[in-house]
Design an enzyme around this catalytic site. Structure first.
Site, PDB file in Angstrom:
ATOM      1  N   SER A 154       0.836  -1.196   0.000  1.00  0.00           N
ATOM      2  CA  SER A 154       0.000   0.000   0.000  1.00  0.00           C
ATOM      3  C   SER A 154       0.879   1.258   0.000  1.00  0.00           C
ATOM      4  O   SER A 154       1.713   1.414  -0.890  1.00  0.00           O
ATOM      5  CB  SER A 154      -0.968  -0.050   1.187  1.00  0.00           C
ATOM      6  OG  SER A 154      -1.987   0.906   1.058  1.00  0.00           O
ATOM      7  N   GLU A 248      -9.572  -3.960  -6.503  1.00  0.00           N
ATOM      8  CA  GLU A 248      -9.176  -2.823  -5.663  1.00  0.00           C
ATOM      9  C   GLU A 248      -8.948  -1.586  -6.519  1.00  0.00           C
ATOM     10  O   GLU A 248      -8.435  -1.658  -7.644  1.00  0.00           O
ATOM     11  CB  GLU A 248      -7.944  -3.137  -4.834  1.00  0.00           C
ATOM     12  CG  GLU A 248      -6.685  -3.519  -5.577  1.00  0.00           C
ATOM     13  CD  GLU A 248      -5.490  -3.624  -4.636  1.00  0.00           C
ATOM     14  OE1 GLU A 248      -5.259  -2.651  -3.882  1.00  0.00           O
ATOM     15  OE2 GLU A 248      -4.792  -4.643  -4.665  1.00  0.00           O
ATOM     16  N   HIS A 278      -7.426  -5.383  -1.467  1.00  0.00           N
ATOM     17  CA  HIS A 278      -6.223  -4.638  -1.121  1.00  0.00           C
ATOM     18  C   HIS A 278      -5.370  -5.414  -0.096  1.00  0.00           C
ATOM     19  O   HIS A 278      -5.852  -5.790   0.974  1.00  0.00           O
ATOM     20  CB  HIS A 278      -6.632  -3.283  -0.546  1.00  0.00           C
ATOM     21  CG  HIS A 278      -5.504  -2.337  -0.302  1.00  0.00           C
ATOM     22  ND1 HIS A 278      -4.679  -1.889  -1.302  1.00  0.00           N
ATOM     23  CD2 HIS A 278      -5.074  -1.729   0.842  1.00  0.00           C
ATOM     24  CE1 HIS A 278      -3.790  -1.057  -0.795  1.00  0.00           C
ATOM     25  NE2 HIS A 278      -3.995  -0.954   0.507  1.00  0.00           N
TER      26      HIS A 278
END
Length: 307
Positions: A154, A248, A278
């Site tokens: 991320s 995502e 995610h």
């Protein structure tokens, strides 16, 4: 598309979606403060177990706390510098400990997870500076850069790329590879997937990303390549492996990173895992696809670091 009407080919991902939904605040509830979010994310990480026999070691990097992880099968001449996710505002070595330990175990190496500075208290470029600081620490310890990988998920995936870019500009050597899981690599939230996959993504929204970006950037330009490395020139960067879910909104960021790497002549492999959410790797206790992804990435890391 309404995700509530979706039939999943992988039945486990439906179960994980239900588990994730149970952790979310009720609709319309006021947004929790940063400390509450940090406590919650750390709690998620502390719910899972580590591989049997994995050692956890406190490390000090010139005043920056960090955590070392050493699985029983670790070759300590090879390591992963892991930069945790959390939107540059939450997350820690604790929140990501199980995922990093399993990745290190599959790669047969150690891992170092710095507790880098975050927004809003320490805005951009503090996290990038700390990423480079951790990389220098490993180099100064005498480790061969070709036997190391920088990885992250991320925001940590974006930070992985930003750290490699900043290291290049500082004249430091590149690692053997860069592994990015669901990287947030353009803080302006640009790309088709943000609208096309909004109804399928159970975790990430444009509004949420905008909030985290504002807290991290504190007025800095999102177009700065160290904030949004999807906009950077990747010439001279290490080989890159990207894992991203097909459900995502950050899919566009991964595609943009792969394109920039390809344009620069960098060895890049982009894997889009259908139906995955995610950073699905964090659900390895419940999700076979997460275990497969970690095993596959571990093999790639072994290959890139001479394991």
């Amino acid at each position: 598309m309404d995700s509530g009407d979706q039939t999943w080919r992988d039945p486990e991902i439906g179960m994980v979606r239900d588990l994730n939904a149970a952790t979310l605040p009720p609709a319309g509830a006021p947004a929790p403060d940063w400390q509450t979010r940090r406590t919650g994310m750390d709690g998620f990480g502390e719910m899972a177990s580590l591989p049997e026999g994995c050692l956890k070691i406190e490390v000090d990097i010139e005043g920056m706390p960090a955590e070392g992880l050493a699985p029983v099968n670790a070759d300590d001449s090879r390591t992963i510098l892991y930069l945790h996710g959390g939107g540059y505002c939450i997350g820690s070595p604790r929140s990501h400990r199980p995922t990093v330990a399993r990745l290190a175990s599959e790669a047969g190496c150690t891992a170092l997870v710095p507790d880098y500075r975050m927004g809003p208290e320490a805005p951009f470029p503090a996290a990038v500076e700390d990423g480079v600081k951790a990389w220098r620490h490993l180099l100064d310890a005498g480790l061969d850069p070709a036997r190391m990988v920088i990885a992250g998920d991320s925001a940590g995936g974006g930070l992985t790329l930003a750290t490699a870019l900043a290291a290049r500009e500082a004249g430091l050597p590149q690692p053997g590879g860069l592994f990015c899981i669901s990287p947030w690599a353009n803080l302006a939230q640009q790309g088709r997937s943000y609208a096309a996959l909004a109804a399928l993504d159970p975790m990430i929204t444009v509004e949420g990303l905008d909030e985290f970006a504002a807290a991290y950037l504190a007025g800095a330009d999102a177009a700065n390549p160290l904030a949004s490395p999807a906009l950077a020139d990747f010439t001279g960067l290490a080989p890159i492996l990207i894992h991203v879910g097909g459900a995502e909104v950050l899919l566009s960021d991964s595609i943009a990173v792969a394109e920039q790497a390809g344009i620069a002549g960098v060895d890049v492999r982009l894997e889009i895992w259908p139906e995955m959410i995610h950073v699905w790797h964090a659900w390895s206790g419940q999700l076979t696809a997460a275990r497969r992804a970690i095993t596959s990435a571990g093999a790639w890391i072994r290959d890139k670091t001479g394991g």
